[in-house]
Structure formats: structure tokens, C-alpha cells
Design a protein around this motif. Structure first.
Motif, PDB file in Angstrom:
ATOM      1  N   SER A 297     -10.406  18.705 -86.899  1.00 43.97           N
ATOM      2  CA  SER A 297     -11.350  17.601 -86.678  1.00 43.97           C
ATOM      3  C   SER A 297     -12.539  17.674 -87.623  1.00 43.97           C
ATOM      4  CB  SER A 297     -11.838  17.611 -85.228  1.00 43.97           C
ATOM      5  OG  SER A 297     -12.545  18.806 -84.939  1.00 43.97           O
ATOM      6  N   ASN A 298     -12.905  18.908 -88.051  1.00 45.65           N
ATOM      7  CA  ASN A 298     -14.093  19.048 -88.899  1.00 45.65           C
ATOM      8  C   ASN A 298     -13.940  18.334 -90.233  1.00 45.65           C
ATOM      9  OD1 ASN A 298     -15.320  20.559 -86.955  1.00 45.65           O
ATOM     10  ND2 ASN A 298     -14.877  22.538 -87.894  1.00 45.65           N
ATOM     11  N   ARG A 299     -12.727  18.288 -90.763  1.00 45.67           N
ATOM     12  CA  ARG A 299     -12.502  17.627 -92.046  1.00 45.67           C
ATOM     13  C   ARG A 299     -12.968  16.178 -91.994  1.00 45.67           C
ATOM     14  NH1 ARG A 299      -8.010  14.488 -93.626  1.00 45.67           N
ATOM     15  NH2 ARG A 299      -7.759  14.301 -95.887  1.00 45.67           N
ATOM     16  N   ASP A 300     -12.479  15.437 -91.016  1.00 48.08           N
ATOM     17  CA  ASP A 300     -12.832  14.015 -90.956  1.00 48.08           C
ATOM     18  C   ASP A 300     -14.293  13.809 -90.575  1.00 48.08           C
ATOM     19  OD1 ASP A 300     -10.259  12.300 -91.359  1.00 48.08           O
ATOM     20  OD2 ASP A 300      -9.644  14.003 -90.156  1.00 48.08           O
ATOM     21  N   THR A 301     -14.808  14.654 -89.687  1.00 47.78           N
ATOM     22  CA  THR A 301     -16.207  14.527 -89.286  1.00 47.78           C
ATOM     23  C   THR A 301     -17.135  14.768 -90.477  1.00 47.78           C
ATOM     24  OG1 THR A 301     -15.681  15.300 -87.054  1.00 47.78           O
ATOM     25  CG2 THR A 301     -17.986  15.378 -87.723  1.00 47.78           C
ATOM     26  N   LEU A 302     -16.941  15.867 -91.183  1.00 44.00           N
ATOM     27  CA  LEU A 302     -17.868  16.229 -92.255  1.00 44.00           C
ATOM     28  C   LEU A 302     -17.727  15.315 -93.477  1.00 44.00           C
ATOM     29  CD1 LEU A 302     -17.718  20.128 -92.064  1.00 44.00           C
ATOM     30  CD2 LEU A 302     -19.410  18.574 -91.055  1.00 44.00           C
ATOM     31  N   LEU A 303     -16.498  14.949 -93.833  1.00 47.03           N
ATOM     32  CA  LEU A 303     -16.325  14.046 -94.967  1.00 47.03           C
ATOM     33  C   LEU A 303     -16.949  12.687 -94.664  1.00 47.03           C
ATOM     34  CD1 LEU A 303     -12.682  14.901 -96.084  1.00 47.03           C
ATOM     35  CD2 LEU A 303     -14.802  15.482 -97.284  1.00 47.03           C
ATOM     36  N   ALA A 304     -16.839  12.230 -93.422  1.00 50.18           N
ATOM     37  CA  ALA A 304     -17.479  10.972 -93.042  1.00 50.18           C
ATOM     38  C   ALA A 304     -18.998  11.092 -93.116  1.00 50.18           C
ATOM     39  CB  ALA A 304     -17.044  10.557 -91.641  1.00 50.18           C
ATOM     40  N   CYS A 305     -19.541  12.222 -92.690  1.00 50.02           N
ATOM     41  CA  CYS A 305     -20.989  12.442 -92.796  1.00 50.02           C
ATOM     42  C   CYS A 305     -21.436  12.406 -94.256  1.00 50.02           C
ATOM     43  CB  CYS A 305     -21.370  13.781 -92.173  1.00 50.02           C
ATOM     44  SG  CYS A 305     -21.319  13.833 -90.367  1.00 50.02           S
ATOM     45  N   LEU A 306     -20.685  13.049 -95.133  1.00 44.93           N
ATOM     46  CA  LEU A 306     -21.036  13.067 -96.553  1.00 44.93           C
ATOM     47  C   LEU A 306     -21.006  11.662 -97.149  1.00 44.93           C
ATOM     48  CD1 LEU A 306     -19.060  16.240 -97.671  1.00 44.93           C
ATOM     49  CD2 LEU A 306     -21.557  16.008 -97.563  1.00 44.93           C
ATOM     50  N   LYS A 307     -19.985  10.906 -96.805  1.00 39.40           N
ATOM     51  CA  LYS A 307     -19.875   9.549 -97.344  1.00 39.40           C
ATOM     52  C   LYS A 307     -20.977   8.650 -96.807  1.00 39.40           C
ATOM     53  CE  LYS A 307     -14.917   9.991 -98.166  1.00 39.40           C
ATOM     54  NZ  LYS A 307     -13.546   9.653 -97.718  1.00 39.40           N
ATOM     55  N   SER A 308     -21.365   8.863 -95.548  1.00 40.46           N
ATOM     56  CA  SER A 308     -22.434   8.043 -94.975  1.00 40.46           C
ATOM     57  C   SER A 308     -23.761   8.291 -95.676  1.00 40.46           C
ATOM     58  CB  SER A 308     -22.577   8.323 -93.477  1.00 40.46           C
ATOM     59  OG  SER A 308     -23.183   9.575 -93.230  1.00 40.46           O
ATOM     60  N   LEU A 309     -23.918   9.465 -96.287  1.00 40.21           N
ATOM     61  CA  LEU A 309     -25.133   9.788 -97.032  1.00 40.21           C
ATOM     62  C   LEU A 309     -25.044   9.365 -98.495  1.00 40.21           C
ATOM     63  CD1 LEU A 309     -25.899  13.350 -95.617  1.00 40.21           C
ATOM     64  CD2 LEU A 309     -27.042  11.211 -95.045  1.00 40.21           C
ATOM     65  N   GLY A 310     -23.920   8.783 -98.903  1.00 45.46           N
ATOM     66  CA  GLY A 310     -23.784   8.317-100.277  1.00 45.46           C
ATOM     67  C   GLY A 310     -23.368   9.394-101.251  1.00 45.46           C
ATOM     68  N   CYS A 311     -22.758  10.475-100.763  1.00 40.46           N
ATOM     69  CA  CYS A 311     -22.322  11.558-101.649  1.00 40.46           C
ATOM     70  C   CYS A 311     -20.962  11.232-102.269  1.00 40.46           C
ATOM     71  CB  CYS A 311     -22.201  12.868-100.866  1.00 40.46           C
ATOM     72  SG  CYS A 311     -23.757  13.497-100.220  1.00 40.46           S
ATOM     73  N   ASP A 312     -20.707  11.866-103.397  1.00 46.53           N
ATOM     74  CA  ASP A 312     -19.365  11.875-104.002  1.00 46.53           C
ATOM     75  C   ASP A 312     -18.672  13.110-103.446  1.00 46.53           C
ATOM     76  OD1 ASP A 312     -17.132  11.858-105.561  1.00 46.53           O
ATOM     77  OD2 ASP A 312     -18.171  11.813-107.484  1.00 46.53           O
ATOM     78  N   ALA A 313     -17.834  12.911-102.435  1.00 49.15           N
ATOM     79  CA  ALA A 313     -17.251  14.034-101.687  1.00 49.15           C
ATOM     80  C   ALA A 313     -15.828  14.316-102.147  1.00 49.15           C
ATOM     81  CB  ALA A 313     -17.269  13.737-100.195  1.00 49.15           C
ATOM     82  N   THR A 314     -15.526  15.595-102.377  1.00 50.85           N
ATOM     83  CA  THR A 314     -14.191  16.041-102.757  1.00 50.85           C
ATOM     84  C   THR A 314     -13.618  16.899-101.637  1.00 50.85           C
ATOM     85  OG1 THR A 314     -14.812  16.080-105.100  1.00 50.85           O
ATOM     86  CG2 THR A 314     -12.834  17.301-104.469  1.00 50.85           C
ATOM     87  N   ASP A 315     -12.446  16.505-101.155  1.00 50.80           N
ATOM     88  CA  ASP A 315     -11.778  17.244-100.084  1.00 50.80           C
ATOM     89  C   ASP A 315     -10.817  18.251-100.713  1.00 50.80           C
ATOM     90  OD1 ASP A 315     -10.458  18.135 -97.835  1.00 50.80           O
ATOM     91  OD2 ASP A 315      -9.330  16.269 -97.531  1.00 50.80           O
TER      92      ASP A 315
END
Length: 408
Positions: free
Chosen positions: A201-219
Motif C-alpha cells: 500500500s505504501n507505494r501508491d500512497t507515497l507516489l500519490a503524495c509526491l505527485k500531489s506536491l508536483g514532484c517528478d517521481a520515479t518508482d
């Protein structure tokens, strides 16, 4: 262990805003951070205009209720009328420029057409000078600052930029964040679960948090519980990213490899903080290469339990990222609220309890405050910041931090 505030101060003392900027078409700047002040190219509004449908008049002609004036012109939005002459009124519509000579607008509800008249209006109120008139430049003035550097661009800021006549904005490049997740028990939704396995669950939670802050997130996915695999993942993540975030493996068990891996590939500055949930939080840096000139990527290791991971992201990772972005961020919003619950088993650590606003002006507590029960965060509206060794009795005033303030 450091307190929550000491840990946050330590993180923020190391964060420096990214330096690189780029000019981006305005419609592509949502969620970006403005790199420089933006000046308006025009006055907004460009002319005095009416905020109501009605009649533009001279107050000198309408000193008494029931004054009758000749309707000399009609001015819809997008048109410019002629000078208003004494004894006349202009039929005018919202947004239309107020003609020279007029010093007030009377809304149409306060006017009437005299019986049998085809070209006159009866003004049934005595207007005051300036009423219902929006003045030239009252929103923005040509050449003056419309938006300041460090502004996080939301829809309303894009509207301001558009009204200022701008087509492109100079913004900070996005903060680049790599995330990976440790744990041999983890599986992705859709995959079969092996005995003892759980979905990540942490993957989707944290990646969503990063995207909501406008980050360029790499999984970077799930990394096996091995020291060599963890070190390899850190090396990969460090090369092209400003920040590395991990979840899990940050405790002190035999299968927790984050601490020795980060120490081998860089340095660890902070380990464990006195909060609940979220004690095993790690902070440090990972070398981008063996060459010192290539610099480092910051590292934040979050706990593996889903509530701990989520809460520590909000309290520590989010403000760290805001500073990397160069954002103008206001102090964290919190409110004094009434607790409609008892929390009598006070912990020696600073606790963050999941709560929900009720219909009586108070807060209800989710009954299971385990760090593994993520539904408590979905059910809740926010957190109660409970100081160390501080029990809570129903009716006590507590510090409430809404999730809305932590997710933007």
C-alpha cells in the motif's frame, strides 16, 4: 531520540532550493513553483467598469429618489460608450466600461421604466459616488508584481497570470524523487499473494503524495531484503534524483538493511525520532558517484508500517520537499479543537492520533490507532498532535492538524 520539531529543524537546515529553471507555456505550469516575480503587462481591469447590470448615471442628476433620466446609450461588455451628458443615463451591462462623466451605477432592480415611456429610466434609489464601479487597475497595475517568486501555481494563480497578459512563466524545475520499497513480503496489487505476503500500500500512497506536491517521481519498485540489493538500489536512485525515499527496512532487525546500506553508500545524519507512529525515520545522503564533485542525493527512510509511513511523509518529507522546491510555504495550519474522546494511555513519545470532525464541533477518535491500520487515515480528517506523556480526556482542548493542510 530527537523530538519531532528537532528532527524537522534538522532536515530543513540541509534543504536548499533547486537552482535550475525553465520557461514553460502557462497551461503547463499547474503544480509548478514560480522562479521569479511576474509583473502584469496591463491594468486589470483596463478601464473603470460596472460590476452590475443597470444604469450608469451622474450622482448630481439623481439627488432624489424617483429621478427620471433619458436613456442616451446602451453599453454591453466589450463596447465603449460615449461621454455621459447631464440629465442622461447609459444602459450598461456587467463588465462594460463606465462612460466618462458617470460616477455611479444603479443596478437594474433599483430602477424602473416610467409607464408609457420608451426612452427614459426612473432611478428609485439615491446612488452614492462610485457604487458598483470597479476601478481601472484595482486588481493589477501594469508593471507591478502580480505573482511572487516561490508561489506554488494553482488554478487561481494561472488565472491571475492570464489576466496579466502572460503566455509563459519561468518556473523551477521539478524536484526529482526516487522511491523504492523494501520487504520480501510485499506484492503489487494484481499479483498472487504468497504465504505471509501483503500488498504494498505504501507505494501508491507515497507516489500519490509526491505527485500531489508536483514532484517528478520515479518508482523503483520493490527491493529484496538483501544488503547488496539495497545498496544497488541506492546507487541507481542517487544518479538522477534530488531525493531518495524508501519505505521499510529502517528499523534495527536482521532483515532491515537501510541503515548499513546508506552508511556504505553515503552518510546517515539522523536515526529515530520520538514520535508515534513513525519512530524509525532516517535522514542522510547518498553519493551520486565516487567523484565528490558529483554531489549527493538526499535520503529519507520511512517506516514500513503504512500509517507510520504516511504520517512521517506528511510531517517531515513534505516540508523538506517544499523547501527543495523553493516554495513560499506558510506555517503548518493547526486548530484548537475539543476532543470528544478519552485517550488515557499517554505515551512518552509525541503521538499523532487519527481523528474525524463530528457534527457537534468536536473530534472523534478512530478506535484502532495501530500503525498498520491505514483505514484510520482514510476515515479521518486529520491528526491530533498529542504531546509526550499527555493523556486526553473528553472535553479537553487539543491541537488538530487537518489532512487538507498536509496534502498540498
Amino acid at each position: 531520540m530527537l523530538t519531532a520539531q528537532q528532527a524537522l529543524d534538522h532536515l530543513l537546515s540541509h534543504a536548499k532550493p533547486v537552482a535550475e529553471t525553465e520557461s514553460v507555456p502557462m497551461q503547463a505550469t499547474l503544480g509548478r513553483v514560480l522562479a521569479e516575480n511576474v509583473n502584469s503587462l496591463v491594468d486589470v481591469p483596463p478601464l473603470d467598469n460596472t460590476s452590475m447590470d443597470g444604469y450608469a448615471v451622474r450622482t448630481a442628476d439623481t439627488q432624489t429618489s424617483g429621478s427620471i433620466l433619458k436613456i442616451a446609450q446602451r453599453i454591453p461588455a466589450g463596447s465603449v460608450g460615449t461621454d455621459l451628458q447631464t440629465g442622461t443615463a447609459a444602459r450598461i451591462f456587467t463588465g462594460a466600461p463606465v462612460p466618462a462623466g458617470a460616477d455611479a451605477v444603479v443596478m437594474q432592480e433599483d430602477c424602473a421604466i416610467p409607464e408609457g415611456s420608451t426612452g427614459q429610466v426612473q432611478v428609485n434609489v439615491v446612488p452614492t459616488a462610485g457604487q458598483w464601479i470597479r476601478r481601472r487597475g484595482e486588481d493589477l497595475t501594469s508593471g507591478k508584481t502580480a505573482l511572487t517568486a516561490g508561489t506554488f501555481l494553482r488554478p487561481q494563480e494561472l488565472g491571475v497570470a492570464a489576466s496579466a497578459g502572460l503566455t509563459h512563466l519561468n518556473v523551477k524545475r521539478r524536484v526529482k524523487v526516487a522511491a523504492f520499497f523494501t520487504g520480501d513480503e510485499l506484492a503489487l496489487p494484481g499479483e498472487p499473494l504468497k504465504p505471509g505476503g501483503i500488498y504494498n500500500s505504501n507505494r501508491d500512497t507515497l507516489l500519490a503524495c509526491l505527485k500531489s506536491l508536483g514532484c517528478d517521481a520515479t518508482d523503483l519498485g520493490i527491493v529484496p531484503d538483501r544488503l547488496d540489493a539495497t545498496k544497488a538500489a541506492l546507487r541507481t536512485a542517487s544518479k538522477d534524483h534530488d531525493l531518495i525515499i524508501t519505505s521499510g527496512g529502517a528499523s534495527v532487525g536482521e532483515e532491515d538493511h537501510i541503515k548499513p546500506a546508506v552508511t556504505a553508500e553515503g552518510r546517515l545524519d539522523l536515526w529515530q525520532i520520538a514520535i508515534k507512529p513513525g519512530k524509525p525515520l532516517a535522514f542522510g545522503a547518498v553519493r551520486k558517484s565516487e567523484e565528490p564533485k558529483d554531489g549527493e542525493a538526499w535520503f529519507i527512510g520511512l517506516p514500513g508500517n503504512p500509517v507510520s509511513s504516511f504520517v512521517t511523509f506528511l510531517l517531515f518529507v513534505r516540508p523538506f520537499i517544499l523547501k527543495l522546491q523553493g516554495r513560499n510555504s506558510a506555517p503548518l495550519q493547526s486548530y484548537t479543537m475539543r476532543a470528544d474522546f478519552d485517550w488515557l494511555k499517554a505515551d512518552r513519545r509525541n503521538e499523532f492520533l487519527r481523528v474525524k470532525l463530528n457534527g457537534n464541533g468536536g473530534l472523534d477518535l478512530f478506535p484502532n490507532q495501530s500503525s498498520g491500520v491505514l483505514t484510520s487515515a482514510s476515515w479521518g480528517d486529520g491528526l491530533v498532535d498529542c504531546p509526550p506523556n499527555q493523556p486526553i480526556k473528553s472535553g479537553d482542548l487539543v491541537k488538530y492538524i487537518p489532512f487538507d493542510a498536509l496534502l498540498k
